[in-house]
Each structure stands twice: as structure tokens, then as C-alpha cells.
Scaffold this motif. Structure first.
Motif, PDB file in Angstrom:
ATOM      1  N   ASP A   1       0.811  -1.222   0.000  1.00 54.42           N
ATOM      2  CA  ASP A   1       0.000   0.000   0.000  1.00 54.42           C
ATOM      3  C   ASP A   1       0.844   1.273   0.000  1.00 54.42           C
ATOM      4  N   ASP A   2       2.080   1.193   0.486  1.00 54.88           N
ATOM      5  CA  ASP A   2       2.994   2.332   0.455  1.00 54.88           C
ATOM      6  C   ASP A   2       3.750   2.260  -0.880  1.00 54.88           C
TER       7      ASP A   2
ATOM      8  N   ASN B   1       7.532   3.203  -1.315  1.00 55.65           N
ATOM      9  CA  ASN B   1       8.552   2.547  -0.490  1.00 55.65           C
ATOM     10  C   ASN B   1       8.340   1.048  -0.343  1.00 55.65           C
ATOM     11  N   SER B   2       7.526   0.468  -1.171  1.00 50.54           N
ATOM     12  CA  SER B   2       7.186  -0.940  -1.027  1.00 50.54           C
ATOM     13  C   SER B   2       8.088  -1.831  -1.879  1.00 50.54           C
TER      14      SER B   2
END
Length: 162
Positions: free
Chosen positions: A90-91, A94-95
Motif C-alpha cells: 500500500d505504500d 517505499n514498497s
């Protein structure tokens, strides 16, 4: 932070787009959202995420991984293999997820279950509980819309609670 995953959730059905699942990756448990299922074509451009050439709302900030074998001329393009799933955290910025070759597609056999809640400990006797439900993976033609809801509850434990 702790999560609860329901292991029996996929005993009689298959994971769906939008499900948040717990899975094994290199002998480590991780949690991500399924955005593409077996047979889907995934394309990520500077305009966002596309599944089977349909734009997926909410993923306009998704960027392709330039080091991927599926990356060419600014576009990530891959077909999800049978018995595998394409995950995105979901990020988006940064995922570490299926956009990277070292992560890749997640095999169905490596999925432990559907995440149903997670806990963040505030201090010794108070915990915040969030109920996790699927996020809408809205494709422009609305062929596979999943209801979006999210609830929160707070459980306060006292020293006399056993």
C-alpha cells in the motif's frame, strides 16, 4: 505490530484482487495486497497501474522498477503465471513487491491466509485494533470491483482483566 491471518479463507475459494494476504517469501512472512491474479496482464507506466489494459484507480503513483526483466522503455509489462499472484504494498513509493525481480510473483502455495486484522501496541495495557478488509481495486470497466471498507476499534485492557 501483529497481524491475524485466516488460514482457512482460501480452502474453498481463491484469493481475489484487493485481498491483503500473509505469505512466505524467502523463509520470511510478509503482508501485501493482491492486485493481479493468474492470467492477468500487468502494465505499469508513468500514468500508473493497468490490469488487462484497464486503469486501476488509486495506483496512479505506482512506478515501474527499472531493474526488472519486465521493464522496457519506461514500461513494466508482465503476465501473471498460473498459480501465482502479483502483489503491491500500500505504500507505493517505499514498497518492496512484485515489481522487483528479486521479489517476483507469489506462488499460491506460499500464501498462508487472508489478513483479517492487525494490532499496534500503544503501551503495556492498551492496544489499537484495525479491522482489515479488501481495498477496492477499481478497474475502469468495473468488471472486478471489490467493496472498500475499513473499521477501527480500540480495546483497552486493565490490570484486572484476565
Amino acid at each position: 505490530e501483529s497481524v491475524f491471518a485466516y488460514r482457512l479463507s482460501y480452502m474453498f475459494s481463491k484469493p481475489k484482487r484487493g485481498d491483503i494476504v500473509m505469505y512466505k517469501l524467502d523463509d520470511v512472512c510478509d503482508v501485501s495486497r493482491i492486485v493481479a491474479i493468474p492470467g492477468d496482464e500487468v502494465k505499469i507506466t508513468d500514468k500508473g497501474l493497468f490490469i488487462n489494459d484497464d486503469s486501476v484507480s488509486g495506483y496512479e503513483k505506482a512506478k515501474p522498477c527499472e531493474e526488472s526483466e519486465f521493464y522496457d522503455n519506461g514500461i513494466y509489462h508482465a503476465k501473471v503465471p498460473e498459480n501465482c499472484y502479483f502483489m503491491i504494498g500500500d505504500d507505493l513509493e517505499n514498497s518492496y513487491d512484485s515489481r522487483y525481480d528479486s521479489f517476483g510473483f507469489v506462488d499460491a502455495d506460499d500464501i498462508y491466509g487472508k489478513v483479517i486484522s492487525h494490532f499496534k501496541e500503544k503501551h503495556l495495557f492498551t492496544k489499537t485494533v484495525s479491522v482489515v478488509q479488501p481495498k477496492s481495486i477499481d478497474i475502469e470497466d468495473e468488471t472486478d470491483e471489490i467493496e472498500k471498507t475499513e473499521g477501527k476499534a480500540e480495546i483497552k485492557e486493565t490490570e484486572d482483566m484476565e
